[in-house]
Design an enzyme around this catalytic site. Structure first.
Site, PDB file in Angstrom:
ATOM      1  N   ASP A  47      27.042  42.268  52.134  1.00  0.00           N
ATOM      2  CA  ASP A  47      26.335  42.972  51.057  1.00  0.00           C
ATOM      3  C   ASP A  47      25.044  43.595  51.597  1.00  0.00           C
ATOM      4  O   ASP A  47      24.335  44.304  50.873  1.00  0.00           O
ATOM      5  CB  ASP A  47      26.089  42.073  49.833  1.00  0.00           C
ATOM      6  CG  ASP A  47      25.169  40.905  50.128  1.00  0.00           C
ATOM      7  OD1 ASP A  47      24.810  40.691  51.298  1.00  0.00           O
ATOM      8  OD2 ASP A  47      24.794  40.185  49.170  1.00  0.00           O
ATOM      9  N   SER A  48      24.762  43.379  52.893  1.00  0.00           N
ATOM     10  CA  SER A  48      23.698  44.141  53.557  1.00  0.00           C
ATOM     11  C   SER A  48      24.003  45.638  53.477  1.00  0.00           C
ATOM     12  O   SER A  48      23.119  46.469  53.718  1.00  0.00           O
ATOM     13  CB  SER A  48      23.536  43.694  55.021  1.00  0.00           C
ATOM     14  OG  SER A  48      24.785  43.671  55.680  1.00  0.00           O
ATOM     15  N   ASP A  86      32.180  40.056  51.638  1.00  0.00           N
ATOM     16  CA  ASP A  86      31.008  39.348  51.114  1.00  0.00           C
ATOM     17  C   ASP A  86      30.970  39.444  49.591  1.00  0.00           C
ATOM     18  O   ASP A  86      31.180  40.523  49.026  1.00  0.00           O
ATOM     19  CB  ASP A  86      29.751  40.000  51.705  1.00  0.00           C
ATOM     20  CG  ASP A  86      28.612  39.023  51.858  1.00  0.00           C
ATOM     21  OD1 ASP A  86      28.803  37.821  51.619  1.00  0.00           O
ATOM     22  OD2 ASP A  86      27.512  39.479  52.260  1.00  0.00           O
ATOM     23  N   GLU A 118      27.002  32.666  49.412  1.00  0.00           N
ATOM     24  CA  GLU A 118      25.759  32.060  49.891  1.00  0.00           C
ATOM     25  C   GLU A 118      25.438  30.771  49.139  1.00  0.00           C
ATOM     26  O   GLU A 118      25.709  30.653  47.943  1.00  0.00           O
ATOM     27  CB  GLU A 118      24.600  33.049  49.712  1.00  0.00           C
ATOM     28  CG  GLU A 118      24.785  34.316  50.514  1.00  0.00           C
ATOM     29  CD  GLU A 118      23.595  35.280  50.398  1.00  0.00           C
ATOM     30  OE1 GLU A 118      22.539  34.884  49.866  1.00  0.00           O
ATOM     31  OE2 GLU A 118      23.746  36.426  50.851  1.00  0.00           O
ATOM     32  N   GLU A 186      22.120  31.296  59.048  1.00  0.00           N
ATOM     33  CA  GLU A 186      21.234  32.446  59.281  1.00  0.00           C
ATOM     34  C   GLU A 186      19.767  32.029  59.361  1.00  0.00           C
ATOM     35  O   GLU A 186      19.271  31.264  58.518  1.00  0.00           O
ATOM     36  CB  GLU A 186      21.398  33.464  58.131  1.00  0.00           C
ATOM     37  CG  GLU A 186      20.463  34.666  58.273  1.00  0.00           C
ATOM     38  CD  GLU A 186      20.758  35.794  57.308  1.00  0.00           C
ATOM     39  OE1 GLU A 186      21.734  35.703  56.544  1.00  0.00           O
ATOM     40  OE2 GLU A 186      19.991  36.779  57.329  1.00  0.00           O
TER      41      GLU A 186
HETATM   42  O1  KIV Z   1      25.324  40.843  54.102  1.00  0.00           O
HETATM   43  C1  KIV Z   1      25.278  40.520  55.291  1.00  0.00           C
HETATM   44  O2  KIV Z   1      25.401  41.328  56.212  1.00  0.00           O
HETATM   45  C2  KIV Z   1      25.036  39.123  55.574  1.00  0.00           C
HETATM   46  C3  KIV Z   1      24.371  38.835  56.876  1.00  0.00           C
HETATM   47  C4  KIV Z   1      22.939  39.186  56.806  1.00  0.00           C
HETATM   48  C5  KIV Z   1      24.540  37.432  57.255  1.00  0.00           C
HETATM   49  O3  KIV Z   1      25.299  38.290  54.769  1.00  0.00           O
END
Ligand code: KIV
Length: 287
Positions: A47-48, A86, A118, A186
């Protein structure tokens, strides 16, 4: 090059044999294609994407529809790579039913191999049990978990006191017991990443968690020098893609302004001379 997609069995074997698992994020078809060609073991459609692709300041605004769209594009680019989808903010926090439904969307509509969520509080552990109970593989995520950033006091390294480090070890154990097949750790000191790896019976992937974890993840746009809004301490730059792109854009702008591009002998479609002659005749009739 065609290759066989890695499975849970392959990753467990790699851990036993001490072969590191390579893991990068991707959000689009082209990046995924190059990562698969390069031989990456696993891709996270994180979700980054909210920050790296959509330009939001945080990951909070990302929706399930966004994630399905990004993940499906990555699958098209990397058909033979294990892909982790994610779960965005509020796609699994509300109830087990919502969590199963949304995890199922990532599998059904985007064809990923597992989902990641998460945290490890009692509610999240319940979600892990519910999603794995529905037959979907779950990767846990602890440490600096951006969706919990406000509760964590911001985006900062975790596990920097003995008490906080022990809490992370405990969270990892609970996620494993709840059914996670692997955990991403992380933003913790290397010694904490090492302890979690040593205590776990499942693959432990790390991002900013030191060198001892079973595998390493980076956000691809950080490691190729593409996303430069900020760069975390744990990132190593392997390329300067942003610089290369900017230079190419600047040269294009200059050449168009100066009439250097396009060069019609190289970049224009051909037409037979007799057709040109006829065309010119026809144009005259227009005047
Ligand atoms: O969303 C993402 O890329 C992540 C990483 C920062 C671990 O969850």
């Amino acid at each position: 090059m065609d290759r066989k997609k890695k499975t849970l069995t392959d990753f467990n074997k790699m851990v036993v044999e001490g072969e590191k698992i390579t893991y990068l994020t991707a959000y689009d078809y082209l990046t995924a294609k190059y990562q698969e060609r390069a031989g990456i073991d696993m891709i996270l459609v994180g979700d980054s994407a909210g920050m790296v692709q959509l330009g939001y300041p945080t990951t909070f605004p990302v929706t399930m529809d966004d994630m399905v769209r990004f993940t499906a594009a990555v699958r098209r680019g990397a058909p033979n790579t294990f892909i982790v989808g994610d779960m965005p903010y509020m796609s699994y926090q509300i109830s087990n039913e919502e969590a199963i439904k949304n995890a199922g969307r990532l599998i059904k509509e985007a064809d990923c191999d597992c989902i990641k969520l998460e945290g490890a509080n009692p509610e999240i552990l319940d979600r892990v049990r519910a999603i794995t109970g529905a037959g979907i593989m779950v990767m846990g995520h602890i440490g600096l978990t951006p969706q919990f950033a406000t509760q964590l006091g911001g985006y900062k390294a975790q596990g920097r006191s003995a008490e906080a480090a022990m809490k992370l070890v405990d969270m990892a154990k609970k996620l494993e017991e709840a059914g996670c097949w692997s955990i991403l750790v992380e933003g913790v000191p290397a010694v904490v990443g090492k302890a979690i790896k040593e205590q776990a019976g499942i693959p432990i992937l790390g991002i900013g968690a030191g060198s001892y974890t079973d595998g390493q993840l980076l956000i691809y746009a950080d490691m190729v020098g593409y996303y430069d809004d900020f760069t975390p301490k744990f990132v190593k730059r392997y390329a300067e893609v942003g610089k290369v792109l900017q230079e190419a854009f600047e040269e294009y702008i200059r050449e168009v302004k100066e009439g250097v591009f396009p060069d019609d002998s190289l970049h224009a479609y051909k037409i037979k001379q007799e057709e040109v002659d006829k065309f010119e005749e026809a144009l005259k009739g227009n005047n």
